[in-house]
Design an enzyme around this catalytic site. Sequence first.
Site, PDB file in Angstrom:
ATOM      1  N   SER A 142       0.862  -1.192   0.000  1.00 42.44           N
ATOM      2  CA  SER A 142       0.000   0.000   0.000  1.00 42.44           C
ATOM      3  C   SER A 142       0.887   1.227   0.000  1.00 42.44           C
ATOM      4  O   SER A 142       1.988   1.198   0.573  1.00 42.44           O
ATOM      5  CB  SER A 142      -0.875   0.031   1.251  1.00 42.44           C
ATOM      6  OG  SER A 142      -1.499   1.303   1.386  1.00 42.44           O
ATOM      7  N   TYR A 155      -2.326  -0.733   9.978  1.00 36.67           N
ATOM      8  CA  TYR A 155      -2.316  -1.118   8.562  1.00 36.67           C
ATOM      9  C   TYR A 155      -1.004  -0.702   7.895  1.00 36.67           C
ATOM     10  O   TYR A 155      -0.328  -1.506   7.240  1.00 36.67           O
ATOM     11  CB  TYR A 155      -3.509  -0.455   7.877  1.00 36.67           C
ATOM     12  CG  TYR A 155      -3.641  -0.729   6.403  1.00 36.67           C
ATOM     13  CD1 TYR A 155      -4.144  -1.939   5.942  1.00 36.67           C
ATOM     14  CD2 TYR A 155      -3.284   0.242   5.471  1.00 36.67           C
ATOM     15  CE1 TYR A 155      -4.281  -2.177   4.580  1.00 36.67           C
ATOM     16  CE2 TYR A 155      -3.421   0.007   4.110  1.00 36.67           C
ATOM     17  CZ  TYR A 155      -3.923  -1.205   3.675  1.00 36.67           C
ATOM     18  OH  TYR A 155      -4.055  -1.436   2.330  1.00 36.67           O
TER      19      TYR A 155
HETATM   20  P1  NAI Z   1     -10.917  -6.310  -0.478  1.00 34.23           P
HETATM   21  O1  NAI Z   1     -11.255  -6.192   0.957  1.00 34.23           O
HETATM   22  O2  NAI Z   1     -11.919  -5.888  -1.489  1.00 34.23           O
HETATM   23  O3  NAI Z   1     -10.449  -7.801  -0.805  1.00 34.23           O
HETATM   24  C1  NAI Z   1      -9.507  -8.445   0.019  1.00 34.23           C
HETATM   25  C2  NAI Z   1      -9.624  -9.935  -0.161  1.00 34.23           C
HETATM   26  O4  NAI Z   1      -8.684 -10.545   0.736  1.00 34.23           O
HETATM   27  C3  NAI Z   1     -11.013 -10.462   0.203  1.00 34.23           C
HETATM   28  O5  NAI Z   1     -11.485 -11.307  -0.815  1.00 34.23           O
HETATM   29  C4  NAI Z   1     -10.779 -11.208   1.490  1.00 34.23           C
HETATM   30  O6  NAI Z   1     -11.655 -12.320   1.690  1.00 34.23           O
HETATM   31  C5  NAI Z   1      -9.326 -11.657   1.347  1.00 34.23           C
HETATM   32  N1  NAI Z   1      -8.733 -11.982   2.623  1.00 34.23           N
HETATM   33  C6  NAI Z   1      -8.731 -11.246   3.761  1.00 34.23           C
HETATM   34  N2  NAI Z   1      -8.122 -11.920   4.738  1.00 34.23           N
HETATM   35  C7  NAI Z   1      -7.726 -13.112   4.234  1.00 34.23           C
HETATM   36  C8  NAI Z   1      -7.052 -14.233   4.758  1.00 34.23           C
HETATM   37  N3  NAI Z   1      -6.707 -14.297   6.060  1.00 34.23           N
HETATM   38  N4  NAI Z   1      -6.766 -15.262   3.935  1.00 34.23           N
HETATM   39  C9  NAI Z   1      -7.154 -15.227   2.631  1.00 34.23           C
HETATM   40  N5  NAI Z   1      -7.820 -14.204   2.090  1.00 34.23           N
HETATM   41  C10 NAI Z   1      -8.096 -13.156   2.875  1.00 34.23           C
HETATM   42  O7  NAI Z   1      -9.569  -5.490  -0.636  1.00 34.23           O
HETATM   43  P2  NAI Z   1      -8.871  -4.843  -1.934  1.00 34.23           P
HETATM   44  O8  NAI Z   1      -9.164  -3.414  -1.916  1.00 34.23           O
HETATM   45  O9  NAI Z   1      -9.117  -5.654  -3.131  1.00 34.23           O
HETATM   46  O10 NAI Z   1      -7.354  -4.987  -1.471  1.00 34.23           O
HETATM   47  C11 NAI Z   1      -6.471  -5.969  -1.966  1.00 34.23           C
HETATM   48  C12 NAI Z   1      -5.085  -5.662  -1.418  1.00 34.23           C
HETATM   49  O11 NAI Z   1      -4.698  -4.355  -1.849  1.00 34.23           O
HETATM   50  C13 NAI Z   1      -5.018  -5.656   0.098  1.00 34.23           C
HETATM   51  O12 NAI Z   1      -3.805  -6.217   0.516  1.00 34.23           O
HETATM   52  C14 NAI Z   1      -5.086  -4.187   0.434  1.00 34.23           C
HETATM   53  O13 NAI Z   1      -4.481  -3.900   1.666  1.00 34.23           O
HETATM   54  C15 NAI Z   1      -4.334  -3.574  -0.728  1.00 34.23           C
HETATM   55  N6  NAI Z   1      -4.636  -2.174  -0.979  1.00 34.23           N
HETATM   56  C16 NAI Z   1      -5.931  -1.769  -1.278  1.00 34.23           C
HETATM   57  C17 NAI Z   1      -6.172  -0.426  -1.486  1.00 34.23           C
HETATM   58  C18 NAI Z   1      -7.543   0.085  -1.817  1.00 34.23           C
HETATM   59  O14 NAI Z   1      -7.726   1.321  -1.835  1.00 34.23           O
HETATM   60  N7  NAI Z   1      -8.518  -0.736  -2.106  1.00 34.23           N
HETATM   61  C19 NAI Z   1      -5.093   0.587  -1.404  1.00 34.23           C
HETATM   62  C20 NAI Z   1      -3.811   0.048  -1.076  1.00 34.23           C
HETATM   63  C21 NAI Z   1      -3.598  -1.282  -0.883  1.00 34.23           C
END
Ligand code: NAI
Length: 265
Positions: A142, A155
């Site tokens: 991130s 985070y």
């Molecule tokens: P999201 O919340 O939409 O999806 C995250 C996914 O990770 C979900 O499908 C969830 O079930 C899965 N997950 C969570 N804990 C888990 C575990 N213990 N084992 C397996 N799967 C698990 O999040 P998004 O936005 O798609 O984020 C994806 C990545 O990008 C994350 O690492 C997030 O921190 C990072 N990110 C997102 C940003 C944003 O603005 N959306 C900005 C910067 C980084």
Amino acid sequence: MSPDTEFRGRLALVTGAARGIGAAVARAFVARGAHVIATDRDAQGLDRLAADHPDRLTVRPLDVTDPEAVEALVADVERTVGPLDVAVNVAGILHSSPVSALRDEDWAATFAVNTNGVLHVSRAAARRMVERGTGSIVTVASNAAGIPRTGMAAYAASKAAAVMFTKCLGLEVAARGVRCNTVSPGSTDTDMQRALWAEAGSTDRDAAARRVIEGDLATHRTGIPLGRIAAPEDVAEAVLFLASDRARHITLHDLYVDGGATLRA
Ligand code: NAI
């Protein structure tokens, strides 16, 4: 090589693939010819993804916080499907809270997924990749890992640890032909981002996005110079580039995909 065959014959494991950025990464790999092992702790979300991609996408429920489950899944995939060429850490969680109200369990849960999960998956993949002398690992971190943000200490710290871990691993395995890089997104239009906006009291998606784009000096956010919130596909593009042979001489790199939000050149 044409873009739709760039990853033909390659096997890519993606965590957090049930939705958001992980689903976009999984889809992009399939579109470019890879076979994808799409993993997530959300089995129903994985089934929805699989329904759209009957070919070349295998879904496997996996909680990345469980080191034994990760090791068992990677071993089973290598035995039954084939050697992993690519591993992408996307699974992540966000508990926003000022430090004064931060609960120990939220700190621990954040590190369990965002940092320990990256260790578990990268270690299991790297061990096998070094034996073959080839492979690529990409961790989605991130931009909060590189710039302080209010309400995001756990985070941001967990993501900074994941970035440094990935670079140190990359240094250890570079001579064995394995590359390790990170992609650091800024605000990206996913459920995680929309939950943040809802927590801030906004029900109007466009108004919330506008506030993020314009910035907010009260919370020391300078806004997004490119004037838009990222789509998950924007982040997936960067992941695929780093995973591809086009990036064959790139390792230990942290690629920001944040529209300039952290004012990096
Ligand atoms: P999201 O919340 O939409 O999806 C995250 C996914 O990770 C979900 O499908 C969830 O079930 C899965 N997950 C969570 N804990 C888990 C575990 N213990 N084992 C397996 N799967 C698990 O999040 P998004 O936005 O798609 O984020 C994806 C990545 O990008 C994350 O690492 C997030 O921190 C990072 N990110 C997102 C940003 C944003 O603005 N959306 C900005 C910067 C980084």
